[in-house]
Design an enzyme around this catalytic site. Structure first.
Site, PDB file in Angstrom:
ATOM      1  N   SER A 144       0.877  -1.186   0.000  1.00 18.05           N
ATOM      2  CA  SER A 144       0.000   0.000   0.000  1.00 18.05           C
ATOM      3  C   SER A 144       0.903   1.222   0.000  1.00 18.05           C
ATOM      4  O   SER A 144       2.063   1.149   0.424  1.00 18.05           O
ATOM      5  CB  SER A 144      -0.853   0.007   1.272  1.00 18.05           C
ATOM      6  OG  SER A 144      -1.435   1.290   1.469  1.00 18.05           O
ATOM      7  N   TYR A 157      -2.647  -1.224  10.349  1.00 19.31           N
ATOM      8  CA  TYR A 157      -2.541  -1.399   8.903  1.00 19.31           C
ATOM      9  C   TYR A 157      -1.200  -0.862   8.396  1.00 19.31           C
ATOM     10  O   TYR A 157      -0.490  -1.536   7.638  1.00 19.31           O
ATOM     11  CB  TYR A 157      -3.706  -0.669   8.227  1.00 19.31           C
ATOM     12  CG  TYR A 157      -3.798  -0.832   6.733  1.00 19.31           C
ATOM     13  CD1 TYR A 157      -4.239  -2.021   6.172  1.00 19.31           C
ATOM     14  CD2 TYR A 157      -3.480   0.224   5.876  1.00 19.31           C
ATOM     15  CE1 TYR A 157      -4.349  -2.167   4.802  1.00 19.31           C
ATOM     16  CE2 TYR A 157      -3.587   0.087   4.505  1.00 19.31           C
ATOM     17  CZ  TYR A 157      -4.023  -1.101   3.962  1.00 19.31           C
ATOM     18  OH  TYR A 157      -4.125  -1.243   2.592  1.00 19.31           O
TER      19      TYR A 157
HETATM   20  C1  BGC Z   1      -6.187   1.663   1.960  1.00 22.39           C
HETATM   21  C2  BGC Z   1      -7.363   2.520   1.611  1.00 22.39           C
HETATM   22  C3  BGC Z   1      -6.925   3.966   1.364  1.00 22.39           C
HETATM   23  C4  BGC Z   1      -5.759   4.014   0.396  1.00 22.39           C
HETATM   24  C5  BGC Z   1      -5.216   5.424   0.184  1.00 22.39           C
HETATM   25  C6  BGC Z   1      -5.112   1.831   0.933  1.00 22.39           C
HETATM   26  O1  BGC Z   1      -4.019   1.052   1.279  1.00 22.39           O
HETATM   27  O2  BGC Z   1      -6.595   0.303   1.996  1.00 22.39           O
HETATM   28  O3  BGC Z   1      -8.311   2.489   2.660  1.00 22.39           O
HETATM   29  O4  BGC Z   1      -7.997   4.705   0.817  1.00 22.39           O
HETATM   30  O5  BGC Z   1      -4.730   3.197   0.863  1.00 22.39           O
HETATM   31  O6  BGC Z   1      -5.042   6.124   1.384  1.00 22.39           O
END
Ligand code: BGC
Length: 256
Positions: A144, A157
């Site tokens: 991410s 996360y």
């Molecule tokens: C998350 C999303 C978020 C995006 C940008 C992703 O990794 O799962 O919830 O909108 O990142 O911030």
């Protein structure tokens, strides 16, 4: 066909980015094991009907990536079906929004369990098979933008994705002598079920989109096209890297 005859496994592939990756791999000629999580009839049906529609034979396989025995069984089933494993995409992921001061140990364990342990176990089981069969391989983590940038309210996360980044960089080095590459894809805001509450709320959408230079959410297939490249022979010299697919989100500057 860029993945003709390859055998791939994609975790968390019954919806969202994982489903798009599995579908594109199959369209490029790969046999795909589509993993879905236990205890969800909807996910099982989605995985099975996706596989049935692929142009190349694939399998749908239920496994909880937080359980080592499930992950080993998933790799074994893929090898039993198609004889080998060339590509593993550790995609399964969850997020829980909670202010740090209120976060619980259980939430921490769930997010780290699926995202970080799941990625570790998937990559390790896949790499063991790739080393045993010889001929190299491809490991792609669905990370991410939050492997690098903070996301207030999502500490577990962010910790999991930051962990994936270092996991990926380490194994890129350890697996290089075996011809196995490891890379991250770092999606930004992509229109998938993980973002459903934002997608459903116009004000949240306006705020989110205002942070994205390209001015829109991404589509799962726009992430899948990068996964195809990283999984293909064309990416033979790419390892230890993160590929951002974020519409410029991580380049956003504050002007005042
Ligand atoms: C998350 C999303 C978020 C995006 C940008 C992703 O990794 O799962 O919830 O909108 O990142 O911030």
């Amino acid at each position: 066909m860029r993945l003709q005859g390859k055998v791939a496994l994609v975790t968390g592939a019954s919806s969202g980015i994982g489903a798009a990756v599995a579908q594109r791999f199959a369209a490029e000629g790969a046999h795909v094991c589509v993993n879905y999580r236990p205890a969800s009839d909807r996910d099982r049906q989605a995985a099975e009907s996706a596989v049935a529609a692929y142009p190349t034979p694939g399998i749908a396989f239920q496994a909880d990536v937080t359980r080592r025995e499930d992950v080993d069984a998933m790799v074994a089933a893929t090898v039993k079906a198609f004889g080998r494993l060339d590509i593993a995409v550790a995609n399964a992921g969850i997020e829980i929004k909670r202010p740090f001061l209120e976060a619980t140990d259980d939430e921490w364990a769930r997010v780290i369990g699926v995202n970080l342990f799941g990625g570790y176990a998937t990559a390790q089981a896949a790499a063991r098979q790739m080393v045993a069969q010889g001929g190299g391989g491809r490991i792609v983590f669905m990370s991410s933008v939050h492997e690098d940038i903070p996301f207030p309210g999502y500490t577990s996360y962010c910790a999991s994705k930051g962990g994936i980044r270092m996991l990926m960089r380490n194994i890129a080095i350890e697996l290089a002598p075996h011809g196995i590459t490891a890379n991250d894809i770092a999606p930004g805001a992509i229109a998938t079920p993980i973002n459903q509450s934002v997608l459903d709320d116009p004000e949240s959408m306006r705020n989110a989109v205002s942070e994205i230079p390209l001015g829109r959410f991404g589509r799962p297939d726009e992430v899948a096209s990068v996964a195809v490249f990283l999984a293909s022979d064309e990416a033979a010299y790419v390892t230890g890297s993160t590929y951002y697919v974020d519409g410029g989100l991580t380049q956003q500057v504050t002007m005042y």
